[in-house]
Design an enzyme around this catalytic site. Structure first.
Site, short mmCIF file in Angstrom:
data_model
loop_
_atom_site.label_atom_id
_atom_site.label_comp_id
_atom_site.label_asym_id
_atom_site.label_seq_id
_atom_site.Cartn_x
_atom_site.Cartn_y
_atom_site.Cartn_z
N HIS A 76 0.29 -4.38 3.32
CA HIS A 76 -0.34 -3.94 2.04
C HIS A 76 -1.49 -4.79 1.67
O HIS A 76 -1.30 -6.08 1.98
CB HIS A 76 0.78 -3.68 1.07
CG HIS A 76 1.48 -5.12 0.58
ND1 HIS A 76 0.94 -5.81 -0.37
CD2 HIS A 76 2.82 -5.61 1.24
CE1 HIS A 76 1.79 -6.94 -0.48
NE2 HIS A 76 2.87 -6.79 0.46
N ASP A 78 -2.57 -5.10 -1.63
CA ASP A 78 -2.64 -5.67 -2.96
C ASP A 78 -1.94 -7.14 -3.02
O ASP A 78 -0.91 -7.38 -2.17
CB ASP A 78 -2.27 -4.68 -3.85
CG ASP A 78 -0.51 -4.21 -3.81
OD1 ASP A 78 -0.41 -4.00 -2.49
OD2 ASP A 78 0.23 -4.11 -4.44
N ASP A 106 1.31 -12.89 1.07
CA ASP A 106 2.10 -11.56 0.95
C ASP A 106 0.97 -10.74 0.52
O ASP A 106 0.75 -10.74 -0.78
CB ASP A 106 3.16 -11.86 0.03
CG ASP A 106 3.98 -10.62 -0.32
OD1 ASP A 106 3.83 -9.63 0.47
OD2 ASP A 106 4.58 -10.64 -1.24
N GLU A 139 1.63 -1.65 -3.37
CA GLU A 139 2.89 -1.99 -2.93
C GLU A 139 3.54 -3.14 -3.87
O GLU A 139 4.94 -2.75 -4.12
CB GLU A 139 2.85 -2.67 -1.60
CG GLU A 139 4.21 -2.75 -0.82
CD GLU A 139 4.83 -3.92 -0.98
OE1 GLU A 139 6.23 -4.24 -0.64
OE2 GLU A 139 4.27 -4.94 -1.82
N GLU A 140 3.01 -3.79 -4.40
CA GLU A 140 3.69 -4.66 -5.21
C GLU A 140 4.26 -4.12 -6.62
O GLU A 140 4.99 -4.87 -7.59
CB GLU A 140 2.73 -5.95 -5.58
CG GLU A 140 2.42 -6.73 -4.55
CD GLU A 140 3.53 -7.71 -3.96
OE1 GLU A 140 4.80 -7.56 -4.29
OE2 GLU A 140 3.54 -8.36 -2.78
N ASP A 163 6.00 -7.61 6.70
CA ASP A 163 6.01 -7.78 5.19
C ASP A 163 7.28 -8.72 5.06
O ASP A 163 8.22 -8.29 4.30
CB ASP A 163 5.86 -6.68 4.53
CG ASP A 163 5.58 -7.01 3.09
OD1 ASP A 163 5.32 -8.15 2.80
OD2 ASP A 163 5.74 -5.98 2.22
N HIS A 350 5.12 -14.67 -4.45
CA HIS A 350 4.95 -14.28 -5.73
C HIS A 350 5.12 -15.58 -6.64
O HIS A 350 5.42 -15.39 -7.71
CB HIS A 350 6.28 -13.46 -6.08
CG HIS A 350 5.96 -12.05 -5.43
ND1 HIS A 350 6.82 -11.07 -5.94
CD2 HIS A 350 5.20 -11.86 -4.51
CE1 HIS A 350 6.48 -9.76 -5.12
NE2 HIS A 350 5.71 -10.41 -4.21
#
Length: 379
Positions: A76, A78, A106, A139-140, A163, A350
């Protein structure tokens, strides 16, 4: 064959492009150029119009020169916040951010790996079958890109999503999830002069929550209430409160059961309210969203056997794993595509402490190369 310095440079370049959710347009443009320069055909779908992003999902196709079923590769584009103005720092073979933002490993470690793998295939004239790279948006914030992916662009029925963290594991089992939202309406009143005229929405919410089992329900099932907002001032009886949460389970029946139990707890508190219930108050509005479905890839599926054989060829191990998280692979599974999730080495995602080792990215690149080689020969 994987060029570690080039891979590191590619990763550094990618994380320097801001691409928080709904703002993936700039990186999509760059990636489109990169893959087209390798001879790929690209397409951008209409998912951006639905999700509110400034671009759609990017689908990249390499025709290959061997007869084999098309292989899906996914990452992904984003990132989460704080993800603007990222300054990557490489020290002792480990990438981190400067400390004020996430790193963006990520999932840009995955994209960098995909670029490097395709570069190696091309520059060494390595035979391979059709490859379909799907780079999703949003995605997030709920796997929104994958959910709205134009499936008419996809021919592959199996493949890999890059991922995860573990470079020696493949996720084959992931839970399904429901998102829950409860809007409780009470009645405002002066908390000091006439509290008996009010209906305290926060108190009603508290009673509903107190009757619930939260956290790990069993080895397959979890639930959480993560957001609660309500009230205006300490001297006003709160007339409204909003609660948001989720339920996850590897068992669809348990997912339904726990979801219904939570709903019943909120509805019963309203139903059994003993005070003045005139004008339709109190009341609760319940919103349930099917967030994503379970993933359950059999041990003998090509996705698993291919990854294990590739790892063995490199003298490594590859174990199947169960996760409690969701990924684009969950959505692909619901659309009939088996996608095992493999790791790139990214850690502490994150957070501003996020990191990734160059060696781990190299290892995943080598694994992916071997998978592609074996796949083209029918392994």
């Amino acid at each position: 064959m994987i060029n570690s310095e080039r891979l590191a440079d590619t990763f550094r370049f990618l994380v320097g492009i801001d691409s928080v959710s709904k703002q993936e347009g700039n990186i999509a443009t760059e990636l489109k150029k990169i893959f087209e320069s390798m001879g790929a055909k690209t397409a951008v779908d209409e998912a951006g119009k639905i999700t509110g992003s400034d671009t759609g999902n990017l689908v990249i196709k390499f025709t290959g020169n061997q007869k084999a079923p098309p292989l899906l590769l996914n990452a992904h584009m984003d990132t989460v916040e704080p993800g603007k103005g990222i300054v990557p720092v490489l020290k002792d073979g480990v990438f981190t951010s400067s400390g004020n933002t996430i790193l963006g490993a990520d999932d840009k470690s995955a994209i960098a790996i995909l670029i490097e793998v395709m570069t190696v295939l091309k520059e060494n004239n390595i035979s391979h079958g059709p490859i379909e790279i799907v780079l999703t948006i949003c995605e997030e914030i709920g796997l929104l890109g994958a959910k709205h992916l134009d499936m008419r662009l996809i021919d592959a029925k199996y493949g890999y999503a890059l991922d995860a963290t573990d470079t020696e594991g493949i996720v084959t089992h992931a839970p399904g999830a429901n998102r829950l939202e409860f809007k409780i309406y009470g009645r405002d009143a002066h908390a000091g002069a006439a509290p008996e005229k009010g209906i305290n929405a926060i108190v009603l919410a508290g009673k509903a929550i107190a009757g619930l089992e939260i956290g790990r329900i069993d080895r397959e099932t979890t639930c959480n209430l993560g957001i609660i907002k309500g009230g205006v001032a300490t001297n006003i009886v709160p007339s409204y409160v909003n609660i948001k949460g989720e339920v996850r389970s590897h068992n669809s029946e348990k997912l339904k059961e726990v979801t219904n139990n939570i709903i019943s707890s909120f509805e019963n508190v309203i139903k059994n309210y003993q005070g003045d219930s005139s004008n339709g108050l109190p009341r609760v509005d319940v919103i349930v969203e099917d967030d994503f479905s379970c993933t359950n890839i059999p041990e003998d599926h090509t996705v698993v056997t291919l990854a294990k054989q590739a790892a063995a060829s490199l003298g490594r191990k590859m174990i199947t794993k169960i996760t409690g998280g969701g990924a684009d692979a969950n959505v692909f599974f619901s659309k009939g595509i088996m996608a095992g999730v493999i790791g790139t080495g990214m850690c502490d995602v994150h957070t501003v402490r996020e990191s990734v080792k160059v060696d781990d990215m190299v290892n995943t690149g080598e694994l992916l190369l071997e998978i592609i080689k074996l796949h083209s020969t029918g392994h």
